[in-house]
Design an enzyme around this catalytic site. Structure first.
Site, PDB file in Angstrom:
ATOM      1  N   CYS A 106     -19.488  13.163 -26.599  1.00 60.06           N
ATOM      2  CA  CYS A 106     -19.113  14.527 -26.994  1.00 60.06           C
ATOM      3  C   CYS A 106     -19.439  14.783 -28.462  1.00 60.06           C
ATOM      4  O   CYS A 106     -19.138  13.976 -29.340  1.00 60.06           O
ATOM      5  CB  CYS A 106     -17.620  14.748 -26.759  1.00 60.06           C
ATOM      6  SG  CYS A 106     -17.041  16.399 -27.236  1.00 60.06           S
ATOM      7  N   CYS A 117     -18.831  23.474 -36.134  1.00 61.09           N
ATOM      8  CA  CYS A 117     -18.587  23.669 -37.567  1.00 61.09           C
ATOM      9  C   CYS A 117     -19.415  24.837 -38.086  1.00 61.09           C
ATOM     10  O   CYS A 117     -20.652  24.797 -38.041  1.00 61.09           O
ATOM     11  CB  CYS A 117     -18.926  22.396 -38.338  1.00 61.09           C
ATOM     12  SG  CYS A 117     -18.602  22.545 -40.110  1.00 61.09           S
ATOM     13  N   CYS A 165     -13.325  22.807 -35.697  1.00 64.00           N
ATOM     14  CA  CYS A 165     -13.685  21.515 -35.101  1.00 64.00           C
ATOM     15  C   CYS A 165     -12.561  20.972 -34.226  1.00 64.00           C
ATOM     16  O   CYS A 165     -12.814  20.232 -33.263  1.00 64.00           O
ATOM     17  CB  CYS A 165     -14.084  20.512 -36.179  1.00 64.00           C
ATOM     18  SG  CYS A 165     -12.764  20.071 -37.337  1.00 64.00           S
ATOM     19  N   CYS A 191     -14.347   9.246 -27.938  1.00 61.23           N
ATOM     20  CA  CYS A 191     -15.079  10.506 -28.074  1.00 61.23           C
ATOM     21  C   CYS A 191     -16.313  10.505 -27.183  1.00 61.23           C
ATOM     22  O   CYS A 191     -16.871  11.566 -26.908  1.00 61.23           O
ATOM     23  CB  CYS A 191     -15.497  10.735 -29.528  1.00 61.23           C
ATOM     24  SG  CYS A 191     -14.127  11.096 -30.645  1.00 61.23           S
ATOM     25  N   CYS A 226      -9.745  25.803 -42.105  1.00 62.17           N
ATOM     26  CA  CYS A 226     -10.561  26.042 -40.908  1.00 62.17           C
ATOM     27  C   CYS A 226     -10.139  25.056 -39.833  1.00 62.17           C
ATOM     28  O   CYS A 226      -9.950  23.871 -40.108  1.00 62.17           O
ATOM     29  CB  CYS A 226     -12.045  25.876 -41.245  1.00 62.17           C
ATOM     30  SG  CYS A 226     -13.172  26.115 -39.851  1.00 62.17           S
ATOM     31  N   ASP A 277      -0.354  12.879 -48.288  1.00 57.98           N
ATOM     32  CA  ASP A 277      -1.573  13.580 -48.693  1.00 57.98           C
ATOM     33  C   ASP A 277      -1.517  13.936 -50.171  1.00 57.98           C
ATOM     34  O   ASP A 277      -2.066  14.944 -50.601  1.00 57.98           O
ATOM     35  CB  ASP A 277      -1.749  14.853 -47.844  1.00 57.98           C
ATOM     36  CG  ASP A 277      -3.124  15.468 -47.991  1.00 57.98           C
ATOM     37  OD1 ASP A 277      -4.080  14.724 -48.272  1.00 57.98           O
ATOM     38  OD2 ASP A 277      -3.250  16.697 -47.839  1.00 57.98           O
ATOM     39  N   CYS A 322     -12.188  20.598 -29.610  1.00 54.17           N
ATOM     40  CA  CYS A 322     -12.041  19.203 -29.187  1.00 54.17           C
ATOM     41  C   CYS A 322     -11.282  19.124 -27.860  1.00 54.17           C
ATOM     42  O   CYS A 322     -10.150  19.623 -27.757  1.00 54.17           O
ATOM     43  CB  CYS A 322     -11.301  18.400 -30.250  1.00 54.17           C
ATOM     44  SG  CYS A 322     -11.006  16.670 -29.776  1.00 54.17           S
ATOM     45  N   CYS A 331     -17.647  22.253 -46.349  1.00 58.80           N
ATOM     46  CA  CYS A 331     -16.486  22.447 -45.477  1.00 58.80           C
ATOM     47  C   CYS A 331     -15.677  23.664 -45.919  1.00 58.80           C
ATOM     48  O   CYS A 331     -15.356  23.825 -47.096  1.00 58.80           O
ATOM     49  CB  CYS A 331     -15.616  21.193 -45.506  1.00 58.80           C
ATOM     50  SG  CYS A 331     -14.130  21.315 -44.501  1.00 58.80           S
ATOM     51  N   CYS A 371     -17.453  19.108 -31.833  1.00 54.78           N
ATOM     52  CA  CYS A 371     -16.995  19.414 -33.188  1.00 54.78           C
ATOM     53  C   CYS A 371     -18.169  19.609 -34.140  1.00 54.78           C
ATOM     54  O   CYS A 371     -18.130  20.483 -35.016  1.00 54.78           O
ATOM     55  CB  CYS A 371     -16.055  18.326 -33.705  1.00 54.78           C
ATOM     56  SG  CYS A 371     -16.732  16.650 -33.703  1.00 54.78           S
TER      57      CYS A 371
END
EC number: 1.17.99.6
Length: 409
Positions: free
Chosen positions: A244, A251, A297, A241, A294, A178, A301, A267, A247
């Site tokens: 669904c 948010c 989301c 998914c 945060c 990252d 799930c 975000c 998420c």
């Protein structure tokens, strides 16, 4: 590259101890090496290791449109490298394969939970939701409560690279955690490590999404794994998914503007971590008490009922960040912040933005629905805010957010 990217490709000589140079490995040897890499990865605590080629051409149009729309906000580094993010061989010359790794980060104690007054153990996600609902609580994203993941993940990936080198000799590689413009979700999906969820994070059937991703770009032509079938639409056969959309609905700021698309400018993770200046006033009430990142989301799930505990103690909670109050953290001095956040990912936002985020949380606590906080708690919040306002050293950025918070006093 950590080593000369051309070396393993150009040099066909065996190493001095008799090992075959990477360029001399035949298909059977490469397949055996890939199998060993996955075994070594498991020994290092990785939940999954996958291998992909470097063709991310299908992601280029979406990336270009996202950048063109300005959804990256102030994260200029995302646009700076252009299409190199989707072209691993251009980002790191000589790259032929990408090894993607997954490392769970939920503290072991999180899944165990603490019994309530009746002796029952609540699901850990319910406990997290309860803290978010408590106006006085300071909510730090789960991943940031322990040691800085960049260091933990990088060390383990580098160890994996060293094991590969011990097996085949010097080879060109570079580790990413990252820390560079890498399309890690696309790479991981292509490597069969999981699929991209509608919240844009990687999901895996037996691990949910509470894990970090890291990569090793290599110049060795390892056999690529089969790609995980993407969930492009609810009607797609084998979609993971399905229909669904929990998420999207969860948010707080509506940042997931469509399935598989996040506008970073809305975000909370971006607003509390990446944004350097003032948080847009219309978004402040929506942030609630989330002061660093945060998880909403992810918490809703369904796949995260399978979330796994971290295999290492590095991600265990430090300094009570899973139970601290807004006032408690807001009263830290700059010296206390530096000392306590040493080795934490939080330290990189600095003390000023830390106070900015906490001021927003305190302002939202004062704006809580009637009965949300008692008179004593309210008085303590106001006193803490006013004390900060009286500090002659407080920055203009912090002062602005404190003044906003006090407008609800």
């Amino acid at each position: 590259m950590d080593r000369n990217p051309e070396l393993a490709i150009a040099d066909a000589r065996p190493s001095q101890d008799g090992r075959a140079a990477p360029s001399r490995l035949d298909d059977a040897q490469l397949a055996e090496l890939a199998s060993r890499i996955k075994a070594w990865g498991r020994e290092l605590g990785f939940g999954a290791i996958g291998i992909s080629d470097t063709d991310l051409s299908e992601a280029e149009a979406g990336l270009a449109a996202w950048l063109e729309a300005g959804c990256h906000g102030e994260m200029d580094y995302m646009a700076k490298h252009g299409m190199k993010r989707a072209r691993p061989a251009e980002l790191v010359a000589g790259t032929r394969r990408v090894i993607s790794a997954r490392l769970a980060y939920l503290p072991a104690g999180t899944l165990d939970g603490a019994p309530d007054a009746q002796g029952a153990r609540r699901d850990w996600r319910a406990r997290e939701a309860a803290r978010i609902a408590d106006p006085q609580a300071a909510v730090v994203s789960v991943y940031a409560r322990g040691r800085d993941y960049h260091k933990v993940l990088r060390n383990r990936l580098q160890t994996l690279a060293e094991r590969i080198e011990a097996e085949i000799g010097a080879f060109g590689h570079r580790v990413f955690t990252d820390s560079a413009p890498v399309l890690e979700v696309e790479l991981a999906q292509k490597a069969g490590v999981g699929w991209r969820g509608k919240h844009t994070l990687l999901l895996q059937r037996d691990a949910g999404s509470f894990f970090f991703l890291g990569e090793i770009y290599v110049d060795v032509p390892l056999p690529a794994d089969a790609q995980t079938s993407p969930d492009a639409a609810p009607e797609t056969p084998g979609a993971h998914c399905g229909s669904c959309t929990r998420c999207l609905g969860a948010c707080p700021t509506g940042a997931i503007v469509a399935p598989y698309r996040v506008d970073a400018r809305r975000c909370i993770s971006y607003l509390t971590i990446e944004l350097h200046g003032s948080i847009p006033e219309p978004l402040r009430p929506l942030i609630g008490n989330r002061v660093y990142g945060c998880d909403d989301c992810q918490l809703v799930c369904p796949w995260n009922k399978f979330a796994q505990a971290a295999p290492v103690a590095d991600f265990d909670v430090r300094h009570g960040l899973d139970r601290a109050s807004l006032v408690e953290l807001f009263e830290w001095t700059a010296e206390q912040f530096d000392e306590r956040m040493q080795g934490s990912a939080i330290r990189r936002i600095g003390y000023e933005r830390w106070l900015r985020n906490l001021a927003v949380g305190l302002g939202n606590a004062l704006r809580a629905a009637p009965g949300g906080i008692g008179p004593d708690a309210r008085a303590a919040i106001v006193a803490a805010l006013r004390a900060r306002l009286d500090d002659p050293c407080v920055s203009a950025l912090v002062r602005e957010h404190v003044e906003w918070a006090l407008r609800a006093a």
